[in-house]
Design an enzyme around this catalytic site. Sequence first.
Site, PDB file in Angstrom:
ATOM      1  N   HIS A 175       0.994  -1.142  -0.210  1.00 11.94           N
ATOM      2  CA  HIS A 175       0.000  -0.084   0.122  1.00 11.94           C
ATOM      3  C   HIS A 175       0.900   1.209  -0.045  1.00 11.94           C
ATOM      4  O   HIS A 175       0.799   2.002  -0.947  1.00 11.94           O
ATOM      5  CB  HIS A 175      -0.849  -0.093   1.287  1.00 11.94           C
ATOM      6  CG  HIS A 175      -1.815   1.269   1.449  1.00 11.94           C
ATOM      7  ND1 HIS A 175      -3.079   1.032   1.300  1.00 11.94           N
ATOM      8  CD2 HIS A 175      -1.545   2.539   1.653  1.00 11.94           C
ATOM      9  CE1 HIS A 175      -3.662   2.031   1.577  1.00 11.94           C
ATOM     10  NE2 HIS A 175      -2.547   3.299   1.816  1.00 11.94           N
ATOM     11  N   GLU A 176       1.726   1.319   0.806  1.00  9.41           N
ATOM     12  CA  GLU A 176       2.570   2.443   1.028  1.00  9.41           C
ATOM     13  C   GLU A 176       3.412   2.618  -0.439  1.00  9.41           C
ATOM     14  O   GLU A 176       3.885   3.893  -0.906  1.00  9.41           O
ATOM     15  CB  GLU A 176       3.751   2.301   2.107  1.00  9.41           C
ATOM     16  CG  GLU A 176       3.019   2.464   3.590  1.00  9.41           C
ATOM     17  CD  GLU A 176       1.923   3.548   3.588  1.00  9.41           C
ATOM     18  OE1 GLU A 176       2.140   4.570   2.961  1.00  9.41           O
ATOM     19  OE2 GLU A 176       0.923   3.540   4.431  1.00  9.41           O
ATOM     20  N   HIS A 179       1.372   4.261  -2.892  1.00  9.29           N
ATOM     21  CA  HIS A 179       1.406   5.648  -2.687  1.00  9.29           C
ATOM     22  C   HIS A 179       2.810   6.208  -3.464  1.00  9.29           C
ATOM     23  O   HIS A 179       2.633   7.282  -4.106  1.00  9.29           O
ATOM     24  CB  HIS A 179       1.533   6.113  -1.324  1.00  9.29           C
ATOM     25  CG  HIS A 179      -0.061   6.171  -0.582  1.00  9.29           C
ATOM     26  ND1 HIS A 179      -1.160   6.489  -1.255  1.00  9.29           N
ATOM     27  CD2 HIS A 179      -0.208   5.640   0.721  1.00  9.29           C
ATOM     28  CE1 HIS A 179      -2.065   6.507  -0.391  1.00  9.29           C
ATOM     29  NE2 HIS A 179      -1.671   5.882   0.620  1.00  9.29           N
ATOM     30  N   HIS A 185      -5.969   7.202  -2.391  1.00 14.81           N
ATOM     31  CA  HIS A 185      -6.933   6.376  -1.979  1.00 14.81           C
ATOM     32  C   HIS A 185      -7.872   6.078  -2.914  1.00 14.81           C
ATOM     33  O   HIS A 185      -8.473   6.999  -3.254  1.00 14.81           O
ATOM     34  CB  HIS A 185      -7.228   6.428  -0.386  1.00 14.81           C
ATOM     35  CG  HIS A 185      -6.165   6.136   0.671  1.00 14.81           C
ATOM     36  ND1 HIS A 185      -5.769   7.282   1.582  1.00 14.81           N
ATOM     37  CD2 HIS A 185      -5.339   5.355   0.908  1.00 14.81           C
ATOM     38  CE1 HIS A 185      -4.853   6.891   2.232  1.00 14.81           C
ATOM     39  NE2 HIS A 185      -4.395   5.868   1.784  1.00 14.81           N
TER      40      HIS A 185
HETATM   41 ZN   LIG Z   1      -2.482   5.101   2.232  1.00 17.56          ZN
END
Ligand SMILES: [Zn+2]
Length: 283
Positions: A175-176, A179, A185
């Site tokens: 997830h990071e 980004h 998101h």
């Molecule tokens: Zn996030």
Amino acid sequence: MEQIILLCLVSTILSAVHAQKFFFSPNWGPIGYKEREEHDKTAMDEIIKTNEFQASQIIDGTTTLREGDIAVSSGRRSKVCFARSCLWSKSVDGHVYVAYRLSSEYSEMETKLIKKGMENVEKGTCVRFVPWTHQRDYVDIQPKSGCWSFLGARGGRQTVSLQSPGCLRVGVISHEFMHALGFVHEQSRFDRDNYVTIKWPNIWRDRLRNFEKFKTDSLDLPYDYSSIMHFGMYAYSQDGEPTIIPKNSQNSNNIRLGQATALSHLDTMKINKLYKCDTMDDN
Ligand SMILES: [Zn+2]
């Protein structure tokens, strides 16, 4: 009379519990905070738990967190990042190499997990994480306070914080990195109100801003309920009630929001579209 005494006693105990939480915990959360069952936890639930209850909200004087885990430095307009201005550069061989430096504080086991998180992103895409040697742009992975990343490539060294042990879960790590590749998101997509309902009264007051929308490029891909970048149904709930629910499609009861460990198929497609990867085999 006895009832009144009992009532007073109960309320005294309750306020004492409340006060204790407030005064003795630096990361006090809403009373109704409920730990989700392990099987329906999303990557973002883990991030919220770590960032709200085990980490500091302040990164440094000029950097704050937006949407819970996106680092934003004052003066930088990170919102425009998604629209192709902050992409990692592409090599002539068709791959997007993201150089990384890993803190020596991580154990062998933790290093393995971080690499597994990278492999998740590499699978079926043209992104490749390579150990930093001399590259100008690279991610510096550090066990700082909390799980967070900047959005997209900023130029030069950029930190991805993966606190140990709270952030060292494969899904959180992937997830990071998403980004860092430039993705926000999923439920902050500008058209999200067509697909989900945000239950504003159920959201923890101090965290309402985490549910803002971004003017993003959705890459002409469908809304992805099961994206690893989607908040869980109870994200930032102040009373244990849902904060995001899928809109009334026929099977909305069966829709699960978010993802715990792996990228969704559409997440992979998003990477390939944003970075114009040639279609990759699922290797
Ligand atoms: Zn996030």
